[in-house]
Scaffold this active site. Sequence first.
Site, PDB file in Angstrom:
ATOM      1  NE  ARG A 230      -4.326  -0.856  -0.432  1.00 16.99           N
ATOM      2  CZ  ARG A 230      -4.385  -1.621  -1.465  1.00 16.99           C
ATOM      3  NH1 ARG A 230      -3.368  -1.889  -2.061  1.00 16.99           N
ATOM      4  NH2 ARG A 230      -5.577  -2.406  -1.493  1.00 16.99           N
ATOM      5  CD  GLU A 259      -2.222   3.792  -5.933  1.00 13.66           C
ATOM      6  OE1 GLU A 259      -2.862   3.154  -6.333  1.00 13.66           O
ATOM      7  OE2 GLU A 259      -1.075   3.317  -5.065  1.00 13.66           O
ATOM      8  CG  HIS A 278      -2.540  -0.383  -7.394  1.00 11.84           C
ATOM      9  ND1 HIS A 278      -3.241   0.298  -6.437  1.00 11.84           N
ATOM     10  CD2 HIS A 278      -2.843  -1.474  -7.052  1.00 11.84           C
ATOM     11  CE1 HIS A 278      -3.610  -0.389  -5.375  1.00 11.84           C
ATOM     12  NE2 HIS A 278      -3.320  -1.556  -5.793  1.00 11.84           N
TER      13      HIS A 278
END
Length: 526
Positions: A230, A259, A278
Amino acid sequence: MSKVLVSDPIDQAGIDILSQVATVDVKTGLKPAELIEIIGEYDALMIRSGTRVTQEIIEAGTQLKIIGRAGVGVDNVDVPAATRRGIVVVNSPEGNTIAAAEHALAMMLSLSRHIPDANASVKRGEWDRKTFVGAEVYKKTLGIVGLGKIGSHVAAVAKAMGMKLLAYDPFISTERAEQIGCQLVDLDLLFQQADYITLHIPKTPETTNLINAKTLAKMKPTARIINCARGGIIDESALATAIKEGKIGGAALDVFDSEPLGESELRSLGKDIILTPHLGASTTEAQVNVAIDVAEQIRDVILGLPARSAVNIPGLGPDILEELKPYMQLAETLGNLVGQLAGGRVETLTVKLQGELATNKSQPLVVAALKGLLYQALRERVNYVNASIEAKERGIRVIETRDASARDYAGSLHLEATGTLGTHSVTGALLGDKEIHLTDVDGFPINVPPSKYMLFTLHRDMPGIIGKLGSLLGSFNVNIASMQVGRKIVRGDAVMALSIDDPLPDGILDEITKVPGIRDAYTVTL
Ligand SMILES: NC(=O)c1ccc[n+]([C@@H]2O[C@H](COP(=O)([O-])OP(=O)(O)OC[C@H]3O[C@@H](n4cnc5c(N)ncnc54)[C@H](O)[C@@H]3O)[C@@H](O)[C@H]2O)c1
Ligand SMILES: O=C(O)[C@H](O)COP(=O)(O)O
């Protein structure tokens, strides 16, 4: 027909499952205001990490029963807000484990051998073999922070590549770590000794900025850090400085504080840093897995069944749900029944888990009993998610006891409700083909399956009483489907349990209690 909104890209396998029970709208890339405007029409919302489900969105989702996260992390969902509203939040805890672990391993090898930059240079027309001399991982030390599902798979593969494994995870036993081939150490030692550090922990207040200027200073100047867990676990600015100043060897990051990654000095650090957008869960296989896993749970909740991976129903994991499933309905039925027998305001509910149910794993049965108890007051608004909160807000004291020695049935549940109008108790078990049976009412043994409409009397066991009650019900056109008397001693007190075909007409309970020998009568709808 129920309606499901899918607001992030989800594999078609999931959409197909949802379409069996609901109208499915796929609308990706919605702005928060657009989502708020339409969410009120939907019974379920299916997302990935792209949709932020805030309290505002949850409050606008007046019909929402379930939020399904097709992946692991639910940090983009305001889970406490969903819990307060009784919305179940589910995820897919294992669907993308392998994908995320393989991405972390790919990042480690790519970083060691400068593959992304070497590839880019060849594509630019260069042939530079000097700049891209790499390092081997064989016999190097890998420090794994977080030895859960992903961390454990990384460990297994890294071990096969000949790496020495250190791990830090305060919630894992030394034996478990050893089984996986890791030496459990404290975090400082891991930082000092590891050549590679890979993070596989959730983002929590304890793990936020775990990698910062101070901890970076403890690492080897050659250490390489991989974060496929994370964003926010690494202080990105401190990391950029440490790489620039040669305090560590490099980093590979799949996740970022914010993000999509915006302006960032991380982008300008050359071959010692690898950045991916990601992608940890982005394999065909993982996307099929998570889509099916979460769509099945949404389908089940729409059909009124429990979800196997609810993150806001404590203790109800998939294995436990499988074991307890038949008993959940028993607990709910008994809760509903005892609540109606008690009438008035219930102040205390005692749940006794008996026989094979007398284990910690059975805790969800207490929640199911509360759900049943509160059904009369809250109807469809109470569910496994909010039953405990609703009970607490109503000041209902819940006492949970266990009696493993109770052996009449493999497992049975005894509920006692004390309220403003007195105390009543019921016991039930599953018989034969898992059919629910009431085995005791107010201390009197009976053996009847519950039915939708029931009548219970407390009376004196004496000749003629059954006939009188039968004729009285007949005169009100009430048809009796079955009847059973439970007594402890002949001609003492007794309980009669009758299943009737229709609800009891108004006023008839008073007439029943006027029959000589009948002291009390209760009618319930289950
Ligand atoms: N990049 C991606 O696309 C991607 C994909 C899947 C999962 N993830 C993330 O990867 C992480 C790990 O997922 P998982 O499925 O292995 O979870 P998991 O729950 O199986 O494992 C997490 C482990 O972290 C440990 N832990 C918790 N707090 C800790 C702390 N303060 N210090 C050390 N250890 C701690 C727990 O004990 C547990 O063993 C999660 O953050 C998840 O969201 C990312
Ligand atoms: O928590 C997860 O499952 C991962 O971060 C994957 O997120 P994604 O579904 O948006 O790829």
